[in-house]
Design a protein around this motif. Sequence first.
Motif, PDB file in Angstrom:
ATOM      1  N   PHE A   3     -35.156 -52.192  56.863  1.00 60.58           N
ATOM      2  CA  PHE A   3     -35.364 -50.720  56.866  1.00 60.58           C
ATOM      3  C   PHE A   3     -35.785 -50.132  55.861  1.00 60.58           C
ATOM      4  O   PHE A   3     -34.894 -49.925  54.926  1.00 60.58           O
ATOM      5  CB  PHE A   3     -34.042 -50.051  57.691  1.00 60.58           C
ATOM      6  CG  PHE A   3     -34.342 -48.572  58.004  1.00 60.58           C
ATOM      7  CD1 PHE A   3     -34.897 -48.290  59.078  1.00 60.58           C
ATOM      8  CD2 PHE A   3     -33.937 -47.831  57.084  1.00 60.58           C
ATOM      9  CE1 PHE A   3     -35.242 -47.240  59.664  1.00 60.58           C
ATOM     10  CE2 PHE A   3     -34.090 -46.314  57.426  1.00 60.58           C
ATOM     11  CZ  PHE A   3     -34.579 -45.982  58.541  1.00 60.58           C
ATOM     12  N   ASN A   4     -36.713 -49.794  55.520  1.00 68.67           N
ATOM     13  CA  ASN A   4     -37.481 -49.043  54.356  1.00 68.67           C
ATOM     14  C   ASN A   4     -38.527 -47.761  54.643  1.00 68.67           C
ATOM     15  O   ASN A   4     -39.590 -48.156  54.973  1.00 68.67           O
ATOM     16  CB  ASN A   4     -38.125 -50.151  53.280  1.00 68.67           C
ATOM     17  CG  ASN A   4     -37.470 -51.245  52.983  1.00 68.67           C
ATOM     18  OD1 ASN A   4     -36.229 -51.322  52.600  1.00 68.67           O
ATOM     19  ND2 ASN A   4     -38.101 -52.485  52.926  1.00 68.67           N
ATOM     20  N   ILE A  23     -45.097 -39.585  56.188  1.00 70.55           N
ATOM     21  CA  ILE A  23     -46.174 -39.259  57.039  1.00 70.55           C
ATOM     22  C   ILE A  23     -46.282 -40.269  58.275  1.00 70.55           C
ATOM     23  O   ILE A  23     -46.170 -41.280  58.242  1.00 70.55           O
ATOM     24  CB  ILE A  23     -47.685 -39.402  56.434  1.00 70.55           C
ATOM     25  CG1 ILE A  23     -47.662 -38.414  55.099  1.00 70.55           C
ATOM     26  CG2 ILE A  23     -48.679 -39.293  57.177  1.00 70.55           C
ATOM     27  CD1 ILE A  23     -48.915 -38.211  54.306  1.00 70.55           C
ATOM     28  N   ASP A  24     -46.547 -39.621  59.383  1.00 72.88           N
ATOM     29  CA  ASP A  24     -46.673 -40.394  60.612  1.00 72.88           C
ATOM     30  C   ASP A  24     -45.531 -41.219  61.271  1.00 72.88           C
ATOM     31  O   ASP A  24     -44.923 -40.821  62.097  1.00 72.88           O
ATOM     32  CB  ASP A  24     -47.948 -41.019  60.685  1.00 72.88           C
ATOM     33  CG  ASP A  24     -49.327 -40.291  60.390  1.00 72.88           C
ATOM     34  OD1 ASP A  24     -49.282 -39.392  60.924  1.00 72.88           O
ATOM     35  OD2 ASP A  24     -50.062 -40.985  59.789  1.00 72.88           O
ATOM     36  N   PHE A  25     -45.225 -42.062  60.484  1.00 71.88           N
ATOM     37  CA  PHE A  25     -44.210 -43.247  61.175  1.00 71.88           C
ATOM     38  C   PHE A  25     -42.941 -43.301  60.340  1.00 71.88           C
ATOM     39  O   PHE A  25     -42.822 -42.215  59.696  1.00 71.88           O
ATOM     40  CB  PHE A  25     -44.893 -44.488  61.264  1.00 71.88           C
ATOM     41  CG  PHE A  25     -46.063 -44.433  62.217  1.00 71.88           C
ATOM     42  CD1 PHE A  25     -45.964 -44.399  63.341  1.00 71.88           C
ATOM     43  CD2 PHE A  25     -47.456 -45.074  61.417  1.00 71.88           C
ATOM     44  CE1 PHE A  25     -47.366 -44.239  64.187  1.00 71.88           C
ATOM     45  CE2 PHE A  25     -48.252 -45.184  62.262  1.00 71.88           C
ATOM     46  CZ  PHE A  25     -48.576 -44.800  63.401  1.00 71.88           C
ATOM     47  N   ILE A  26     -42.277 -44.095  60.488  1.00 63.82           N
ATOM     48  CA  ILE A  26     -40.883 -44.373  59.678  1.00 63.82           C
ATOM     49  C   ILE A  26     -41.000 -45.238  58.699  1.00 63.82           C
ATOM     50  O   ILE A  26     -40.696 -44.938  57.531  1.00 63.82           O
ATOM     51  CB  ILE A  26     -39.729 -44.795  60.886  1.00 63.82           C
ATOM     52  CG1 ILE A  26     -39.698 -43.903  62.026  1.00 63.82           C
ATOM     53  CG2 ILE A  26     -38.267 -44.505  60.074  1.00 63.82           C
ATOM     54  CD1 ILE A  26     -38.926 -44.345  63.252  1.00 63.82           C
ATOM     55  N   THR A  27     -41.021 -46.489  59.043  1.00 62.95           N
ATOM     56  CA  THR A  27     -41.054 -47.540  58.055  1.00 62.95           C
ATOM     57  C   THR A  27     -42.517 -48.271  57.869  1.00 62.95           C
ATOM     58  O   THR A  27     -42.785 -48.726  57.060  1.00 62.95           O
ATOM     59  CB  THR A  27     -40.224 -48.824  58.251  1.00 62.95           C
ATOM     60  OG1 THR A  27     -40.540 -49.621  59.403  1.00 62.95           O
ATOM     61  CG2 THR A  27     -38.920 -48.193  58.507  1.00 62.95           C
ATOM     62  N   SER A  58     -46.203 -55.617  60.187  1.00 62.89           N
ATOM     63  CA  SER A  58     -45.339 -54.444  60.866  1.00 62.89           C
ATOM     64  C   SER A  58     -46.526 -53.637  61.681  1.00 62.89           C
ATOM     65  O   SER A  58     -47.685 -53.606  61.544  1.00 62.89           O
ATOM     66  CB  SER A  58     -44.649 -53.402  59.677  1.00 62.89           C
ATOM     67  OG  SER A  58     -45.525 -52.742  58.921  1.00 62.89           O
ATOM     68  N   ALA A  59     -45.923 -53.075  62.697  1.00 61.78           N
ATOM     69  CA  ALA A  59     -46.678 -52.351  63.690  1.00 61.78           C
ATOM     70  C   ALA A  59     -45.872 -51.240  64.297  1.00 61.78           C
ATOM     71  O   ALA A  59     -44.589 -51.133  64.376  1.00 61.78           O
ATOM     72  CB  ALA A  59     -47.350 -53.235  64.869  1.00 61.78           C
ATOM     73  N   VAL A 106     -36.780 -54.505  65.384  1.00 58.85           N
ATOM     74  CA  VAL A 106     -37.628 -53.411  66.281  1.00 58.85           C
ATOM     75  C   VAL A 106     -36.600 -52.171  65.981  1.00 58.85           C
ATOM     76  O   VAL A 106     -35.611 -52.307  66.111  1.00 58.85           O
ATOM     77  CB  VAL A 106     -37.731 -54.033  67.597  1.00 58.85           C
ATOM     78  CG1 VAL A 106     -36.394 -54.227  68.406  1.00 58.85           C
ATOM     79  CG2 VAL A 106     -38.803 -52.912  68.271  1.00 58.85           C
ATOM     80  N   LEU A 107     -37.492 -51.081  66.115  1.00 54.71           N
ATOM     81  CA  LEU A 107     -36.628 -49.917  66.254  1.00 54.71           C
ATOM     82  C   LEU A 107     -37.592 -48.925  66.860  1.00 54.71           C
ATOM     83  O   LEU A 107     -38.466 -48.816  67.230  1.00 54.71           O
ATOM     84  CB  LEU A 107     -36.504 -49.395  64.842  1.00 54.71           C
ATOM     85  CG  LEU A 107     -37.527 -48.746  63.900  1.00 54.71           C
ATOM     86  CD1 LEU A 107     -37.779 -47.394  64.236  1.00 54.71           C
ATOM     87  CD2 LEU A 107     -36.965 -48.800  62.464  1.00 54.71           C
TER      88      LEU A 107
END
Length: 282
Positions: A6-7, A13-17, A192-193, A232-233
């Motif tokens: 988890f980074n 911007i936009d997503f999380i990691t 990652s996606a 997955v998150l």
Amino acid sequence: SDLQNFNATTNGIDFITVQSSETLAPGVFNLGLFTNYAVNTLPRYTDETTGRSNSVSDSIVAADFNFGFGVTNFWDVGISFPQVVAQDVKIEGSRGEFGQKGLTEIRANSKFRLFGDREGGMAIIVSGNLNVTKNNPYVGEGGGPTLNFEVAADTTIAKIALGLNIGYRKRSPGEKIADFPIAPLQDQYIVSAAASYLAASIDTKFILEWYAGYPTEETETVAGRSVTSAEVLLGIKHDISDQTSIHVGLGTETGNGTASADYRIYVGVNYAFGFDESSVAT
């Protein structure tokens, strides 16, 4: 272990990691604070306690202090300071755990956008991890920094945004630490996606992400765990204003990998400001 766990991104911007191709506008700063509670991430050495169990054998509360800055219309940079805030280890006998709280590594990144607009595009990202944790068996004695080279692509279809990151993690492993049944990690392929849905009426994005690191060669690790790491998150990003967004969500491992959590709960906030606040991306 500087795996692709988890980074949160430093530009917010936009997503999380997962990185999108978009960069912070010139002169815009982003300040981020994310904290997460992760269960069963530490290695257990004895025959009776290796692998995973249904109970909580260890838990860690970690925090990431993130700083991002837009240099030009197509270039931003960032730095992150991950911290161990608290840990609780319930298992007896030989095991791995942090000897003290505080800074574990320093992460820095630089993203160059090749082309695109708010609907999508492509960028390249160069980042690095400098381990400051002593006796880290995943890095090894005398190990150097880790370098990451990634390509990020994203697109938007109606209210759905899609992102994909593919890259290579180049490690500088040191010597194996004596009496640890763990060898320093070797190079990895990282991927990652992400997918998000924008509920514009409430300024909220619902985000699904998956991220993983695959080793180029297997190395010795604790029985019952793989050196491949994948999680997955599912999260929510709510924009309080053009400058401030808050995050909340949870995640879990998709494979029994090193440092992957049985489950993870996180919260975070990003605050952006700068010379042209109207240009802050959301």
